[in-house]
Design an enzyme around this catalytic site. Structure first.
Site, PDB file in Angstrom:
ATOM      1  N   ASP A 320      81.235  39.599  98.343  1.00  0.00           N
ATOM      2  CA  ASP A 320      80.994  38.966  99.640  1.00  0.00           C
ATOM      3  C   ASP A 320      81.937  37.767  99.727  1.00  0.00           C
ATOM      4  O   ASP A 320      83.004  37.785  99.132  1.00  0.00           O
ATOM      5  CB  ASP A 320      79.522  38.569  99.775  1.00  0.00           C
ATOM      6  N   HIS A 357      84.822  39.163 101.099  1.00  0.00           N
ATOM      7  CA  HIS A 357      84.890  39.198 102.566  1.00  0.00           C
ATOM      8  C   HIS A 357      85.723  38.029 103.079  1.00  0.00           C
ATOM      9  O   HIS A 357      86.648  38.197 103.853  1.00  0.00           O
ATOM     10  CB  HIS A 357      83.478  39.134 103.157  1.00  0.00           C
TER      11      HIS A 357
END
Length: 786
Positions: A320, A357
């Site tokens: 993430d 991300h």
């Protein structure tokens, strides 16, 4: 709540970086200045008399890199007494497969009670449950083969119920693996490894479980919704009890309301979710930490409502965001911000962002506000890294991001956008708390690739202010820039895909060019004053013909002999940079496709999406084939980049190229011909690979329900909103929309791509008509300033 106290400028701490004696003093020399407005603030407990010279300068209206130097004087490493014990002294045994939790905890407790020191973890693998750090203790993993394996046996004995924070909301939950509450002078250091042992069968399956029938489920979702409602309703923390019987994953390292915290040198792997999550801490440093974990929500470092934070020389390879600066969620976060506890005064430097991300992200839990963030000399190196710098929030969370200075960034490659800022994350405009993005400087940045060069958008009511882009070079980006609601930005020596800025953007023709009418043009000089633009009108016999100048100024009288010809509107700045609108066909009269005086139908004819002379049955039910052909016209998609096998569309089909190109672009889905109705979204299908492999057919003659058409509208709108919007539809019959299509329909309604059919009823299960399709196409075209 314990006071969060700012550290004195006079604090001078230990200097050694070797072994387990703490880290180097955090200092660096820099002198580059950037002009950004607005004031920087000190911690809530800092008195007026303690306000520093650099902070005074910022209050007077100038934020420079000198403030970063000033922030660094407030950050230093904790110092520990010259006392050391080994966990083996308290009974821990390496590599025996038995839990050493009690021995490790006893070593920490005993050392703290004696005034502090170092608790060492020798070579070998030690199994343990959750560990609680205590004041004046440095937990040191001595050697590279010193390992703490956190047990997969998830019980209240191994992970007891403690006061914690879960995604920005306070609650009682399973203990974080390494936990501290209201302690001071604590550290985890050394060369060893912290292994959470999370995998698809342990911890991560609370987020996504794969069922026997091939579908997936999210066990944590129900608990998360309950906690979020408790947060919004102001339920006291002691009544927000989860833990046993619930599925909220704990974070790996979570010190709460602590002072003087150091995490240095260790490797962290396989976390249940966020790795480093200091909450309401003052003077937190992460240095030389190697984070390697790719589970769900596996953020690398998430400072939350902290003051004075240093993150340096770390390596992030995450599932993430690498660094995600947080400031509490919704009501909890707003209350902290209002009482003087935003997240503030952060230095992020000399880090490597290998995967994730976002590299440096702010939000989405940022309701308390984020201010005074300085990032320098960071390297972003992965095509899988979606964003280098990202801000994300919405009108439910609110919060302000202000005084951000990013400089000397080397972005070797990026997947989505090097700079990405949106207020439409998750629920988008659904809320009453307008966020703000202000005073952001990005300087000395190079980047390659991505869907966008720079993507920054804000609500109309709260435009982005104080934005400075200086010495920025971005190459090979799919789209240069999305600049929605920037107010008076400064662009100095900015180049995107070889185009220099300031330059005209959003150049378009307003209205419909009909013989004898007057049309207007519109353009924006991004990074400059629109008064510096000049305008001209060009005409040609064909859309791809040779255009010649036929007029100047922002308006143009369409002459009688222009019927069937094509015009463009062009804006030119004083440096010769220019941008033209798409070519519009000049219509003979205010009638197109058999329809009189309908602005959208007329614009669709002028833009070439429909034939002005051919009668159009607007009541005709639209098929997948019709939709793909229209979208191919809208986006000038002539053929797929690579050959695609579609079970029911052979290459000999005259529409194969259009259909394959649209599917390849992600605007329409292939489906399983044996399943009726929705089969999931491209980006969050919720199905197994086996099920996805059955999606081989386009079903060209199948008609499209209105809710699926609303779903397709968002996929084809030209902006990648696949993870930024969760807006709920506001139709009275919204409950009838297929769940797989609901969020896209809500977003399409927000942007105006779809509207109600009768009163405020969408009629989602009625068949979409040609009228629906044409209007969606022209609205998407106008949305993209075509």
């Amino acid at each position: 709540m314990k006071k969060v106290i700012s550290i004195s400028m006079a604090a001078v701490m230990a200097a050694s970086v070797a072994g387990c004696s703490g880290g180097q003093q955090a200092t660096e020399t820099a002198a580059t200045t950037a002009a950004v407005t607005e004031a920087a603030t000190t911690a809530a407990e800092t008195t007026e008399a303690e306000t520093t010279e650099a902070e005074t300068e910022a209050v007077e209206g100038e934020l420079s890199w000198d403030m970063a130097e000033e922030i660094l004087t407030h950050i230093s490493d904790p110092e520990f007494p010259d006392f050391e014990v080994s966990i083996e002294d308290f009974g821990a045994v390496a590599d025996d497969g038995k839990l050493d939790t009690e021995a490790i905890q006893k070593a920490i407790d005993d050392t703290s009670e004696k005034g502090g020191g170092t608790v060492s973890v020798p070579s070998g693998a030690y199994d343990t449950g959750a560990i609680t750090l205590k004041s004046n203790v440095n937990l040191c993993l001595e050697n590279e083969d010193s390992v703490l394996n956190f047990t997969k046996d998830i019980t209240p004995e191994n992970y007891p119920l403690v006061f914690a924070h879960y995604e920005g909301s306070k609650c009682y939950n399973w203990s974080p693996f390494i936990y501290a509450y209201q302690q001071e002078n604590i550290a985890v250091t050394g060369k060893g490894k912290l292994d959470g042992q999370a995998d698809k069968d342990t911890w991560w399956n609370w987020r996504t479980s794969y069922n026997a029938d091939g579908t997936t489920s999210n066990p944590s979702s129900a608990d998360a919704k309950v906690l979020r409602k408790m947060t919004d309703d102001g339920v006291p923390a002691e009544e927000r009890v989860f833990g046993e019987g619930h599925f909220l994953r704990p974070n790996f390292v979570q010190p709460i309301e602590c002072e003087n915290v150091l995490i240095e040198g260790v490797t962290i792997a396989n976390s249940p979710m966020w790795e480093l999550n200091p909450v309401l801490c003052t003077n937190f440093t992460a240095r030389g930490v190697h984070i390697d974990t790719h589970g769900y929500n596996n953020d690398g470092c998430d400072p939350e409502n902290c003051n004075y934070v240093l993150i340096e020389d770390c390596y992030f390879n995450t599932g993430d965001d690498c660094i995600a600066v947080k400031a509490g969620r919704n009501r909890d976060g707003r209350e902290l911000g209002e009482t003087g506890f935003p997240t503030q005064n952060l230095i992020i430097r000399n880090n490597v962002f290998a995967d994730g991300h976002g590299g440096i992200a702010c939000g989405s839990e940022m309701s308390g506000g984020i201010k005074n963030l300085f990032a320098d000399n960071n390297t972003f190196d992965s095509s899988n890294l979606n964003y280098a710098l990202r801000f994300k929030t919405n009108a439910e969370r609110g919060g302000a991001i202000e005084n951000v200075y990013l400089r000397n960034s080397k972005v070797k490659s990026v997947g989505n956008a090097v700079v990405h800022a949106t207020m439409l994350y998750d629920v988008g405009r659904d809320g009453d708390y307008l966020p703000q993005f202000k005073n952001i400087t990005i300087e000395n940045l190079t980047s390659n690739g991505g869907e966008y060069g720079i993507f920054m958008e804000a609500f109309d009511e709260v435009p982005i202010t104080g934005l400075v882009l200086k010495n920025v070079e971005i190459t090979n980006a799919g789209t240069d820039v999305r600049a929605l609601n920037w107010k008076n930005p400064i662009l100095d020596n900015v180049s995107i895909n070889g185009k220099t800025y300031p330059r005209p953007v959003e150049t378009k023709i307003l209205g419909v060019p009909v013989v004898g009418s007057k049309v207007e043009g519109s353009s924006v000089l991004l990074g400059g004053d629109n008064a510096d633009l000049s305008y001209k009108w060009l005409m040609a016999d064909a859309a791809d013909g040779t255009f010649e100048e036929v007029g100047t100024g922002k308006s143009f009288e369409v002459p009688a002999d222009a019927v069937g010809k094509f015009i463009k509107f062009t804006a030119v700045d004083k440096n010769g940079n220019e941008e033209s609108s798409m070519a519009y066909k000049v219509l003979k009269e205010n009638k197109a496709a058999g329809v009189d005086g309908d602005e959208e139908i007329l614009r669709a004819a002028a833009k070439g999406y429909i034939d002005e002379a051919e009668a159009l049955d607007l009541t005709k039910e639209v098929t997948n084939r019709d939709c793909a052909k229209m979208l191919a016209k809208l986006w000038n998609l002539e053929k797929p980049q690579e050959k695609m096998e579609i079970a029911d569309i052979p290459e000999s089909d005259p529409d194969y190229n259009a259909i394959a190109a649209v599917v390849e672009a992600g605007m329409m889905n292939l489906k399983d011909p044996n399943v009726e109705g929705a089969t999931g979204t491209l980006y969050n299908a919720g199905v197994s690979n086996e099920q996805a492999a059955k999606r081989t057919s386009f079903l060209p003659d199948a008609t499209i329900d209105r809710d699926e058409m609303g779903y397709i509208a968002l996929l084809s709108c030209g902006v990648p909103y696949n993870e930024t919007l969760g807006t709920n539809p506001k139709f009275d019959d919204a409950q009838e929309i297929d769940p797989e299509y609901e969020e896209n329909v809500g977003a399409s309604q927000y942007f105006g791509f779809v509207t109600a059919k009768e009163a405020n009823n969408f009629k989602p299960k009625d068949k979409a008509t040609m009228d629906d399709l044409v209007r969606i196409a022209i609205r998407i075209s106008d949305f993209n300033n075509k």
